[in-house]
Design an enzyme around this catalytic site. Structure first.
Site, PDB file in Angstrom:
ATOM      1  N   GLY A  49       5.666   3.548  -0.926  1.00 35.23           N
ATOM      2  CA  GLY A  49       5.325   2.127  -0.793  1.00 35.23           C
ATOM      3  C   GLY A  49       3.917   1.775  -1.232  1.00 35.23           C
ATOM      4  O   GLY A  49       3.335   0.810  -0.727  1.00 35.23           O
ATOM      5  N   SER A  50       3.368   2.528  -2.221  1.00 33.18           N
ATOM      6  CA  SER A  50       1.979   2.249  -2.614  1.00 33.18           C
ATOM      7  C   SER A  50       1.825   0.857  -3.217  1.00 33.18           C
ATOM      8  O   SER A  50       0.838   0.167  -2.934  1.00 33.18           O
ATOM      9  CB  SER A  50       1.476   3.316  -3.593  1.00 33.18           C
ATOM     10  OG  SER A  50       2.342   3.424  -4.691  1.00 33.18           O
ATOM     11  N   SER A  51       2.811   0.401  -4.001  1.00 32.05           N
ATOM     12  CA  SER A  51       2.620  -0.905  -4.649  1.00 32.05           C
ATOM     13  C   SER A  51       2.678  -2.018  -3.612  1.00 32.05           C
ATOM     14  O   SER A  51       1.857  -2.943  -3.639  1.00 32.05           O
ATOM     15  CB  SER A  51       3.627  -1.114  -5.791  1.00 32.05           C
ATOM     16  OG  SER A  51       4.837  -1.637  -5.320  1.00 32.05           O
TER      17      SER A  51
ATOM     18  N   GLY B 237       3.364   5.540  -6.889  1.00 34.86           N
ATOM     19  CA  GLY B 237       4.708   5.620  -7.458  1.00 34.86           C
ATOM     20  C   GLY B 237       5.522   6.763  -6.882  1.00 34.86           C
ATOM     21  O   GLY B 237       6.498   7.203  -7.484  1.00 34.86           O
TER      22      GLY B 237
ATOM     23  N   PRO C 174       0.369   8.734  -2.599  1.00 31.78           N
ATOM     24  CA  PRO C 174       0.731   9.145  -3.964  1.00 31.78           C
ATOM     25  C   PRO C 174       1.294   7.936  -4.710  1.00 31.78           C
ATOM     26  O   PRO C 174       2.300   7.368  -4.280  1.00 31.78           O
ATOM     27  CB  PRO C 174       1.792  10.234  -3.760  1.00 31.78           C
ATOM     28  CG  PRO C 174       2.069  10.317  -2.302  1.00 31.78           C
ATOM     29  CD  PRO C 174       1.166   9.381  -1.550  1.00 31.78           C
TER      30      PRO C 174
ATOM     31  N   ALA D  29       1.921  -1.811  -0.439  1.00 29.00           N
ATOM     32  CA  ALA D  29       0.718  -1.734   0.394  1.00 29.00           C
ATOM     33  C   ALA D  29      -0.473  -2.328  -0.353  1.00 29.00           C
ATOM     34  O   ALA D  29      -1.315  -3.025   0.233  1.00 29.00           O
ATOM     35  CB  ALA D  29       0.446  -0.290   0.795  1.00 29.00           C
TER      36      ALA D  29
ATOM     37  N   ASP E 121       9.674  -2.435   1.845  1.00 28.03           N
ATOM     38  CA  ASP E 121       8.338  -1.874   1.586  1.00 28.03           C
ATOM     39  C   ASP E 121       7.233  -2.801   2.079  1.00 28.03           C
ATOM     40  O   ASP E 121       6.354  -2.397   2.836  1.00 28.03           O
ATOM     41  CB  ASP E 121       8.128  -1.650   0.081  1.00 28.03           C
ATOM     42  CG  ASP E 121       8.848  -0.425  -0.440  1.00 28.03           C
ATOM     43  OD1 ASP E 121       9.793   0.023   0.227  1.00 28.03           O
ATOM     44  OD2 ASP E 121       8.473   0.069  -1.514  1.00 28.03           O
TER      45      ASP E 121
ATOM     46  N   GLY F  91       7.236   6.835  -3.940  1.00 24.17           N
ATOM     47  CA  GLY F  91       8.262   6.481  -2.950  1.00 24.17           C
ATOM     48  C   GLY F  91       7.700   6.203  -1.576  1.00 24.17           C
ATOM     49  O   GLY F  91       8.437   6.081  -0.608  1.00 24.17           O
TER      50      GLY F  91
HETATM   51  O1  PMV Z   1      10.154   3.957  -4.205  1.00 20.69           O
HETATM   52  P1  PMV Z   1       9.703   2.806  -3.427  1.00 20.69           P
HETATM   53  O2  PMV Z   1       8.577   3.086  -2.495  1.00 20.69           O
HETATM   54  O3  PMV Z   1       9.434   1.594  -4.314  1.00 20.69           O
HETATM   55  O4  PMV Z   1      10.933   2.386  -2.474  1.00 20.69           O
HETATM   56  C1  PMV Z   1      12.059   1.731  -3.019  1.00 20.69           C
HETATM   57  C2  PMV Z   1      13.136   1.532  -1.983  1.00 20.69           C
HETATM   58  C3  PMV Z   1      14.444   0.975  -2.566  1.00 20.69           C
HETATM   59  O5  PMV Z   1      15.373   0.876  -1.493  1.00 20.69           O
HETATM   60  C4  PMV Z   1      15.025   1.902  -3.621  1.00 20.69           C
HETATM   61  C5  PMV Z   1      14.234  -0.391  -3.203  1.00 20.69           C
HETATM   62  C6  PMV Z   1      14.057  -1.543  -2.223  1.00 20.69           C
HETATM   63  O6  PMV Z   1      13.644  -2.620  -2.671  1.00 20.69           O
HETATM   64  O7  PMV Z   1      14.353  -1.393  -1.027  1.00 20.69           O
END
Ligand code: PMV
Length: 302
Positions: A95-97, A91, A89, A99, A140, A93
């Protein structure tokens, strides 16, 4: 050759990991696949992303375009046409960007016949990630590149945690979205306004992460779930939860989940829960679907 990078789930410790504390995180195998071919007219770098159906170039003014330029500069390549497919999915959470950055770096290195030692891969992916959120902890892109399950710190990178068996994670996409950069800078502002209480919150999360690491290694899912619930309360104190995320966590717990919390930057994105039986899993997934969320199961450490 198709290059792959993993998605990730943060079990505990998002946000405090940006401020030097540990995070417990796991790579998930749905991630990003990418392939690069020579640019037809040798007209620089281009990235096509499916299923978003978009093309990005370094000078197009988009974040992804700028990230592609930064990645190319770090690798020392100025041409190549990358086609990437995102199986996460966007954005949300997971780690799509990161990856996408890791898979793109691997595909470009493959196209240009470059050796890509892990340090160079991580440096290129960090340059990519910095475009999206000025101060990434690195969790990530490290998970995207290395895979596995472990405790990550900015100071020491990823320390693998041995698992007794595969861990099944239940996930629901809230459908809400917030930019990671905004969520991270919101926590940084809170830290500036109330340094002492925020530091104490980070320290409390760090203690939960260390306990969760022990619980995970011992296969004690009940304890792990409890630590996840406590982490969620502290994330809410950092103001990164939302009403919808709270409702999805509450529904999971009412349906018998051992624990539930948001995962990633918050403000929307996915929630994560644990259940200890197949019936428990089905109850949690149904409860989420009743709230209109897309729910799925993934396995880590298999
Ligand atoms: O939401 P995501 O997949 O970009 O994860 C961010 C994780 C954080 O701890 C909020 C930011 C980071 O750089 O670790």
């Amino acid at each position: 050759m198709t290059a792959h990078a993993f998605g990730k789930v943060i079990l505990l410790g998002e946000h405090s990991v940006v401020h030097g504390r540990p995070a417990l995180a796991a790579a998930v195998s749905p991630g990003v696949d990418a392939e690069a071919t020579p640019s037809a007219t040798d007209d620089g770098l281009a990235l096509d992303v499916s299923p978003w159906d978009c093309r990005f170039r370094p000078a197009d003014g988009s974040d992804l375009g700028r990230a592609l330029g930064a990645l190319g500069a770090a690798l020392g390549v100025t041409s190549g046409h990358v086609r990437a497919t995102v199986h996460l999915p966007g954005g949300g959470g997971m780690g799509s960007s990161a990856a996408l950055g890791v898979a793109t770096a691997r595909a470009l290195a493959d196209l240009h016949g470059l050796a890509l030692p892990v340090e160079a891969l991580l440096a290129a992916a960090l340059a990519w990630e910095r475009v999206f959120h000025g101060n990434p902890s690195g969790v990530d892109h490290t998970l995207a590149a290395l895979g596995g399950v472990g405790v990550y710190t900015r100071a020491h990178g990823l320390a693998p945690v041995p698992l007794r068996g595969a861990l099944r994670l239940l996930l629901a996409d809230s459908g809400e979205r917030a930019r990671t950069v905004d969520m991270v800078s919101g926590v940084a502002r809170l830290h500036q306004r109330r340094p002492e209480t925020t530091e104490r919150t980070f320290d409390a999360i760090a203690a939960l992460v260390r306990n969760a690491e022990l619980a995970l290694a011992a296969g004690d899912l009940r304890a792990l779930g409890e630590f996840m619930n406590l982490n969620q309360a502290l994330l809410a104190a950092l103001m990164v939860s939302t009403e919808r995320l709270e409702a999805l966590c509450a529904a999971a717990r009412t349906a018998g989940a051992l624990g539930a919390k948001l995962t990633g930057a918050g403000g929307g994105g996915c929630v994560l829960a644990l259940a200890d039986t197949p019936e428990g899993e089905s109850r949690v997934l149904s409860a989420w679907e009743a709230l209109g969320a897309t729910a799925f199961v993934t396995e880590v450490g298999a």
